[in-house]
Write an enzyme that holds these catalytic residues in place. Structure first.
Site, PDB file in Angstrom:
ATOM      1  N   GLU A  96       0.778  -1.230   0.000  1.00  0.00           N
ATOM      2  CA  GLU A  96       0.000   0.000   0.000  1.00  0.00           C
ATOM      3  C   GLU A  96       0.816   1.290   0.000  1.00  0.00           C
ATOM      4  OE1 GLU A  96      -3.345   0.258  -0.244  1.00  0.00           O
ATOM      5  OE2 GLU A  96      -3.373  -1.916  -0.547  1.00  0.00           O
ATOM      6  N   SER A 477     -41.593 -39.435  36.628  1.00  0.00           N
ATOM      7  CA  SER A 477     -41.035 -40.062  37.831  1.00  0.00           C
ATOM      8  C   SER A 477     -39.723 -39.448  38.291  1.00  0.00           C
ATOM      9  CB  SER A 477     -40.841 -41.562  37.590  1.00  0.00           C
ATOM     10  OG  SER A 477     -42.088 -42.192  37.374  1.00  0.00           O
TER      11      SER A 477
END
Length: 779
Positions: A96, A477
């Site tokens: 860049e 149960s």
């Protein structure tokens, strides 16, 4: 002037042209300076940069550092410039702005090259932007390409350079720049594309990332590897020219193949497959943080550290998934998910297939595929991406009936059918299906409530409803131990004899219709000790117990465990788990038995830290052993632990004995018509609950029970979670005595407590002699 008049005509023309050009240039320069000065005077404050606060997503972690969730539109992981490896910085500069540390915001040579290139090409293709100018554009300007915007960009670059150091500017750039796939900044991109942290990147990988800012979509290595490779080679050649790398490093990087990341994101070295298997827990964490921070939840960079343990979470996920698929397979193939028309034109056909597959919900190893050809012994199908597969032999066994021409049209596998396929461990493809049944599982530390594993359903992608915390179901149960726990304080001991014989219940005692309860197996065994009755889950005994102690008293007692009294009306049906609970509640409730009588609310979030690692929220966990948290007499917890261990030794959960632990205890649960299947239990300091059922309650099947459906999930998890945990037998508390091998409260020894219940209810034909013999043995 006289000299000018006496000069030849051609010279006068030349000098006049030069003068006019100079005047025009001067005017242009003055105008440019005026515009620049005007622009500079109107520049915005750069406080956003001097006090840079990046939009960092919310992240959710396990206790051992595995990322399980990320929430936010921008993936970003802020890294100070000192922690950005030199090679990564060099790759950025090479790609860049190699003059970054030499210019003052504008690279005049680069700008001039861009002007010449644009002028010669007749279009604005190059911008000549430096890294500083890109920072200015990303923070303050639009993406519009115009000369006026370029002037503002240059002016801002000068202002930024006057107030920030070069390292600070590069730091902002490296963390802010968009690099595709929702990744902002190089650290997030490294994780997204390669599943690595920045220091782990190779030279070639750093160069590939550095090439992305120019055009993230065009150079995305996932989308276009050829263009990405070309851009990478350009960056590597620039690094070589600038002396950042050697020729050998350059050549090795060029030859290095592209390797995609193996998981969606791996911010910690210990990351593994657990990421995609904890979505329910991650969503719970997100909701909790959103309640406090609202929309800022997704930008502040908060990190939620849960109590989950990645290895145990994965074990729970695999246990739930395996059992659900096993159950679903037992009830046969239901047919294709959908049907599509297959156009004759190849391109349209391929597109239609791809669209149908993309629209299908993803589920690990249950891949959507479109059938393109069917023969009696072979099916050809297409996967996402156009991969063609063949299914034959064992791979067709599960769906064999749907290959019969006489099958119902909605169940037949024909060209255009959307089916699910999976790769068998032996290497062949097989037809499978998405299950309809759901499941949930929670495991926690019984001493402080830390949730170590949580599965809210079969697959978060298929159904986001969290069955672990949101599903109110009948416990069946598995609720009996809480009713039994109310009995010792009324004089019942494990040896108390209760008649397991049929009887009718008045509607006033049920809150509804007349009731003639039965045992699950349809058998009645006459007088049984409480210990035997709970181990064998005898319904008639439980009902007689709650009738004897009083439903209102039982309702008050269960509230100690965290249950909502309103969801458990004080009727005899409470004894069979006719109320409503969630797996989350059941886990916390069973922890009371496991830890000796202390109520420790479950905790999923340990702490929350900000982007800098500072703790902003921390959980306050209750601790077993703190008497302020005691809700159950230690003697009661000890007696119940003794009873629940027998359930896993010889009762309805006897298969749990295969774990070969003497501290395993728990209870199965199966509701009326087998709508819900449960197992809740504990061992080694862990308490865990498993549940299975349909979202819209309906029978799971004849003879399907909690012991057959939920217990295998629990055991599979415990088999992986317990090996590193020593057995934790419960210490016998003061006030408990052992008489003839049975445990009693000291004040309720034989002859002092409730000796029997319901023996007078024995129906005609009962062996009264046997009953009398039992009386003689016990009393």
């Amino acid at each position: 002037m006289q000299l000018f008049r006496n000069a030849p005509f051609w010279m006068r023309v030349l000098l006049g042209t030069v003068a006019a050009g100079a005047a025009a240039v001067l005017a242009g320069v003055l105008l440019l300076l005026f515009v620049f000065a005007l622009a500079y005077a109107n520049l915005p404050s750069i406080d956003t940069l001097t006090d840079y606060q990046p939009r960092i997503p919310l992240r959710v972690w396990t206790a051992d550092g595995v990322l399980i969730g990320e929430f936010g539109e921008e993936r970003r992981d802020y890294v100070p410039i000192q922690e950005v490896p030199k090679r990564v910085q060099q790759a950025i500069l090479a790609a860049e702005d190699d003059a970054f540390y030499r210019h003052h915001g504008v690279d005049y040579a680069g700008l001039a090259r861009a002007v010449v290139a644009n002028f010669s090409s007749g279009r604005r293709g190059q911008g000549g932007s430096t890294i500083t100018m890109q920072v200015a554009r990303n923070f303050y300007l639009s993406s519009e390409r115009s000369y006026l915007r370029k002037i503002y960009e240059i002016a801002l670059a000068f202002k930024i350079e006057s107030e920030l150091t070069k390292d600070r500017i590069l730091e902002v750039y490296a963390n802010q720049i968009f690099l595709g796939q929702r990744a902002y900044g190089f650290s997030a991109a490294a994780q997204t594309y390669f599943g690595k942290k920045l220091p782990e990147l190779t030279v070639g990988e750093a160069a590939m990332l550095a090439g992305l800012p120019a055009a993230p979509s065009a150079y995305n290595p996932w989308v276009n590897q050829r263009r990405a490779k070309g851009r990478q080679q350009y960056v590597l050649s620039r690094m070589l020219q600038l002396g950042f790398i050697s020729q050998r490093e350059h050549d090795e990087a060029v030859a290095e193949p592209f390797k995609q990341r193996q998981t969606l994101a791996t911010l910690a070295p210990s990351s593994n497959r657990a990421l995609q298997h904890a979505q329910f827990a991650a969503e719970m964490a997100r909701q909790a943080i959103f309640d406090t921070y609202r929309e800022e939840t997704y930008t502040l960079g908060l990190n939620v550290h849960t109590t989950l343990v990645s290895g145990e979470q994965l074990a729970a996920y695999e246990a739930v998934r395996s059992q659900v698929l096993t159950y679903d397979r037992r009830y046969g193939y239901r047919g294709p998910e959908a049907f599509i028309e297959l156009p004759a034109e190849p391109a349209q056909r391929d597109q239609r297939i791809e669209d149908a597959i993309v629209e299908a919900i993803e589920s690990p190893n249950l891949l959507p595929a479109v059938v393109v050809d069917v023969a009696p012994k072979q099916v050809r199908a297409v996967l996402q991406g156009g991969e063609a597969i063949e299914i034959s032999g064992e791979g067709l066994r599960f769906a064999a009936r749907s290959l019969d021409p006489k099958a119902q049209p909605s169940r037949r596998i024909v060209p255009g059918a959307l089916v699910r396929v999976a790769k068998h461990v032996k290497g062949y493809w097989e037809i499978v299906q998405l299950p309809q049944v759901e499941a949930a599982f929670i495991a926690a530390d019984a001493r402080d409530g830390s949730v170590r594993a949580l599965i809210g359903g079969f697959d978060f992608n298929l159904n986001k409803f969290n069955h672990a915390t949101q599903a109110w179901r009948q416990p069946g149960s598995s609720f009996k131990p809480f009713v039994y726990s109310a009995a010792p304080e009324r004089g019942f001991m494990p040896s108390t004899l209760v008649n397991d014989a049929p009887f009718a219940v008045d509607p006033a005692e049920t809150g509804g219709q007349p009731w003639e309860p039965k045992n699950y197996d349809g058998k009645f065994d006459g007088p049984l000790r409480l210990r035997q009755a709970l181990a064998r889950s005898k319904n008639l005994v439980s009902i007689r117990v709650i009738k004897a102690i009083g439903p209102q008293y039982a309702q008050q007692h269960i509230a100690r465990f965290g249950f909502e009294a309103a969801k458990h009306p004080p009727y005899l049906t409470m004894a069979l788990g006719a109320g409503s609970v969630t797996p989350w509640q059941m886990t916390a409730a069973y922890a009371v038995f496991a830890n000796g009588g202390y109520r420790v609310p479950l905790v999923l979030i340990d702490r929350v830290t900000d982007a800098r690692g500072r703790v902003v929220m921390a959980a306050q966990r209750a601790q077993a052993g703190d008497e302020s948290n005691r809700v159950l007499d230690a003697r009661n917890a000890y007696v119940m632990d003794s009873l629940l261990k027998d359930v896993t030794r010889y009762g309805t959960a006897a298969s749990a004995s295969r774990l070969r632990r003497d501290d395993i205890a728990g209870k199965t649960g199966t509701t009326n018509d087998s709508h819900d299947a449960w197992f809740a239990g504990y061992g080694g300091g862990l308490v865990a609950v498993a549940w299975m059922g349909f979202d819209q309650p309906r029978p799971l099947g004849d003879r399907e029970t909690g012991g057959g459906l939920a217990l295998p999930i629990w055991m599979s998890y415990m088999a992986k979670a317990l090996p590193n945990r020593p057995p934790l037998p419960m210490a016998e508390p003061e006030g408990v005595v052992n008489v003839g091998g049975e445990v009693y409260f000291a004040e309720f020894q034989p002859g002092q407590g409730v000796a029997s219940v319901g023996l007078e209810d024995a129906l005609p034909g009962t062996e009264h002699g046997a009953t009398a013999k039992v009386r003689e043995q016990i009393f």
